[in-house]
Design a protein around this motif. Structure first.
Motif, short mmCIF file in Angstrom:
data_model
loop_
_atom_site.label_atom_id
_atom_site.label_comp_id
_atom_site.label_asym_id
_atom_site.label_seq_id
_atom_site.Cartn_x
_atom_site.Cartn_y
_atom_site.Cartn_z
N ASP A 155 0.86 -1.18 0.00
CA ASP A 155 0.00 0.00 0.00
C ASP A 155 0.90 1.23 0.00
N SER A 156 1.09 1.82 -1.17
CA SER A 156 2.02 2.95 -1.28
C SER A 156 1.49 4.21 -0.62
N GLU A 157 0.22 4.20 -0.18
CA GLU A 157 -0.36 5.38 0.47
C GLU A 157 -0.16 5.34 1.98
N HIS A 158 0.53 4.31 2.47
CA HIS A 158 0.99 4.25 3.86
C HIS A 158 2.51 4.04 3.85
N ASP A 159 3.15 4.42 4.93
CA ASP A 159 4.60 4.38 5.03
C ASP A 159 5.13 2.96 4.80
N TRP A 160 6.08 2.83 3.88
CA TRP A 160 6.67 1.53 3.56
C TRP A 160 8.15 1.48 3.95
N ARG A 161 8.66 2.56 4.50
CA ARG A 161 10.10 2.65 4.73
C ARG A 161 10.56 1.71 5.85
N GLU A 162 11.84 1.45 5.87
CA GLU A 162 12.42 0.52 6.85
C GLU A 162 12.06 0.96 8.26
N GLY A 163 11.61 0.01 9.08
CA GLY A 163 11.18 0.29 10.43
C GLY A 163 9.68 0.46 10.58
N SER A 164 8.97 0.64 9.46
CA SER A 164 7.51 0.82 9.51
C SER A 164 6.80 -0.52 9.63
N ALA A 173 2.78 -2.43 -6.06
CA ALA A 173 2.31 -1.26 -5.32
C ALA A 173 1.76 -0.27 -6.33
N HIS A 174 0.97 0.69 -5.87
CA HIS A 174 0.41 1.66 -6.81
C HIS A 174 1.48 2.64 -7.31
N ARG A 175 2.08 3.37 -6.42
CA ARG A 175 3.10 4.33 -6.83
C ARG A 175 4.38 3.60 -7.21
N TYR A 179 3.93 -1.60 -10.94
CA TYR A 179 3.44 -0.33 -10.41
C TYR A 179 2.43 0.29 -11.38
N GLY A 180 1.59 1.17 -10.84
CA GLY A 180 0.72 2.01 -11.64
C GLY A 180 1.13 3.46 -11.48
N HIS A 181 0.15 4.34 -11.26
CA HIS A 181 0.34 5.76 -10.95
C HIS A 181 0.84 6.57 -12.15
N VAL A 182 1.85 6.08 -12.83
CA VAL A 182 2.33 6.70 -14.06
C VAL A 182 1.57 6.04 -15.21
N HIS A 183 0.91 6.84 -16.03
CA HIS A 183 -0.05 6.31 -17.00
C HIS A 183 0.61 5.98 -18.34
#
Length: 623
Positions: A433-442, A467-469, A508-512
């Protein structure tokens, strides 16, 4: 001389206006507002009454769905003594509207408008008759779907920005507005479970929802369904909370358990009334999933950013998602040749106009009722300031994830956190879910590592991340201007995991648009091959497949060394696993369904186990 100066000044003013307009267009393109929801162009809260005895609107037929249809064409005839090319016809549902129950978001002292809910669709009065402004007479055709309420039509003058109601029509309705409709299949939390989600007008105090299902040679089974809904207070902002609000009805989900692998089941949704009678949907069918690791032909479709479009040509301000129906229709045409769909974010592009989710579920019904339709969360589903989304934008139009989480089922532990894993035979999918934090430690980072680490690659050799983004690589124009060629902070945290667990492909999506990279690690191609990959998995192939239907995205002028194939068009990807050693990747254009990019992967289990840079298991010198 004076006339010449006036002419020069006029030309200069015109040139300045053009330059300002071009600059405005550039700003709009950079900010992404070219993807504005068409209904948002209507200043419905400014609507005033200007009813005219010389204007009229009539809609027919009066009753829809007499033979059980959930979609019908309606003819709207209208006359106006004072016609204009700005006149338009709005479709309203429910059919009776007034300002008595308007929700005022900011100042309670604000004047209550006459209409407080946007139409579910609209069309300009001259759409089918260019002479309307001269004759004052015309007709338009609308395709309506059953949306749990009646419909009426209003003729407006004043354009979209200053609407004035000139005439109102009779109301029309479907035979049973509450009927169970638009089933959406999704895989459950185990491989042998299929979920059926649908929408109706029946609350549980009026009827009990269930699914009746059966395979050939067996007795009918009935599985109960849970029921969810939400109200205006569940929305996080406008327009979802104000002019975009529409009652969503009731969303039911039933869990069909203990399915036999690769078996055809027929099913239909039912509502048991208090008098003992049942309201039934149409009958549908699906093939159950293969057992994890099962060696058989398995085919997967992946795309993002499709959205919805109207077959009657309505609503299409700036041609909002021009490729949506092209992709939908191509998938319907090819329906017997794939087993599961992943729509990786930016689903309906409703952007806070709730009625559009019904339109989208109706559009994809032929697909989603037949194969699992798995979704991911995108910015247009989730993002809203101050609601916990990683990006503090207003892209969801105030929906803040509620619509996507409710309208579609995903096998997540918490559907408000839209990450999950799912299996399909020899495939294992980790959906982020790219709309929530995916970074290390999350929290999500820990999920992603667990998802990648938990797969048995001997049984499920094909490991897919999505992921979307774009958390990997993209030659998108604006990523290029930023110099990142990715979503900022995207791959920095995750590439170590992709390498360690030898992820085959990341989508990924987001970029069309469409783009495929070489197998890559830390910005460097690790395999010079372009179409036939074999042996050790020493890098992940990253694929942008965001050309599902929305406005296309331009590529950067920079020639990125890792990009193998680019396409500025609508399309989707098909993965075909023939067995544990052979995978076919195909990119198809939506316009003709033909393959424009492809590659194969051929390897043995020992190739997955092999040691690669930053992907070696620990060893010891002890014997």
């Amino acid at each position: 001389m004076e006339k010449k100066n006036h002419f020069s000044l006029a030309v200069a003013a015109l040139m300045l206006a053009v330059l300002l307009r071009l600059n405005e267009a550039t700003i709009l393109a950079c900010s992404g507002t070219d993807n504005e929801q068409p209904l948002s162009k209507i200043a419905i809260h400014k609507a005033t009454l200007a009813l005219s005895d010389s204007a009229s609107v009539k809609a027919q037929p009066y009753v829809l769905g007499l033979e059980g249809q959930d979609t019908e064409w309606v003819v709207v005839d209208f006359e106006n003594e004072d016609p204009s090319n700005d006149d338009w016809i709005g479709v309203f549902s429910p059919g009776k509207f007034n300002g008595s129950d308007c929700y005022i978001e900011n100042d309670p002292k604000e004047q209550v408008p006459y209409i407080c809910t946007a139409p579910i669709k609209y069309q300009f009065a001259n759409f089918s008759n260019s002479d309307y402004s001269k004759t004052g007479k015309s007709s338009v055709k609308f395709q309506l779907i059953n949306q749990r309420a009646d419909f009426s039509f209003a003729l407006f003058g004043g354009g979209l920005s200053n609407p004035k109601i000139v005439a109102l029509s009779n109301s029309i309705s479907f035979m049973n507005p509450k009927a169970p409709l638009y089933p959406r299949l999704a895989q459950g939390k185990s491989w042998n479970e299929m979920t059926v989600t649908w929408t109706s007008g029946y609350n549980i105090d009026e009827a009990t929802p269930f699914v009746q299902w059966v395979s050939k040679g067996h007795k009918n089974k009935r599985s109960p369904a849970g029921t969810l809904t939400f109200d205006r207070s569940s929305m996080c902002g406008s327009p979802a909370r104000t002019v975009g609000w529409r009652d969503p009805g009731f969303i039911h989900t039933s869990f069909l358990k203990d399915l036999w692998p690769n078996t055809i089941y027929t099913y239909k949704m039912g509502h048991l009334l208090s008098n003992g009678s049942c309201i039934w949907s149409k009958t549908y069918s699906f093939r159950s999933s293969p057992y994890p690791g099962q060696d058989s032909l398995q085919r997967v479709i992946i795309f993002g950013d499709m959205g919805k479009a109207e077959r009657d040509g309505s609503n299409e301000y700036s041609n909002y998602q021009p490729g949506a129906l092209i992709t939908t229709d191509q998938l319907i045409k090819d329906l017997g040749n794939f087993d599961i769909v992943f729509h990786i974010g930016d689903i309906a592009y409703a952007n806070g106009y709730i009625s559009q989710w019904d339109q989208f579920t109706a559009q994809v019904e032929p697909i989603a009722s037949t194969v699992p339709y798995m979704i991911a969360s995108g910015n247009h589903e989730r993002d809203w300031p101050g609601t916990g989304s990683f990006y503090d934008t207003r892209d969801s139009g105030g929906e803040c994830g509620v619509l996507a989480e409710t309208m579609f089922y995903v096998p997540a532990e918490n559907r408000a956190k839209f990450w999950y894993s799912t299996d399909h035979g020899m495939f294992h999918f980790c959906i982020a879910d790219s709309e929530h934090d995916w970074r290390e430690g999350s929290e999500q980072y820990r999920f992603i590592e667990h998802c990648l680490a938990s797969v048995d690659r001997r049984k499920q050799p094909w490991l897919i991340f999505s992921a979307h983004r774009v958390l990997g690589y993209s030659s998108d124009k604006y990523y290029g201007l930023e110099g990142s060629f990715e979503e900022p902070m995207g791959r920095e945290s995750l590439q170590r995991l992709w390498q360690k667990y030898k992820v085959d492909i990341a989508f990924y999506g987001h970029v069309h648009n469409y783009e495929r990279t070489c197998p890559i690690y830390q910005n460097r191609c690790v395999n010079p091959e372009k179409s036939n990959y074999s042996g050790i998995v020493n890098g992940t192939i990253h694929v942008v497949v965001g050309g599902g239907g929305a406005h296309l995205s331009e590529f950067s002028s920079v020639n990125t060394s890792w990009s193998v194939y680019k396409d500025y068009d609508w399309g989707f990807v098909k993965l075909t696993a023939f067995n544990h050693s052979s995978l076919l990747f195909e990119y198809k254009k939506s316009s003709d369904g033909k393959v424009y990019d492809s590659f194969t992967i051929s390897r043995d289990y020992r190739d997955v186990l092999a040691c690669v840079h930053d992907g070696c298991a620990s060893t010891t010198l002890a014997t």
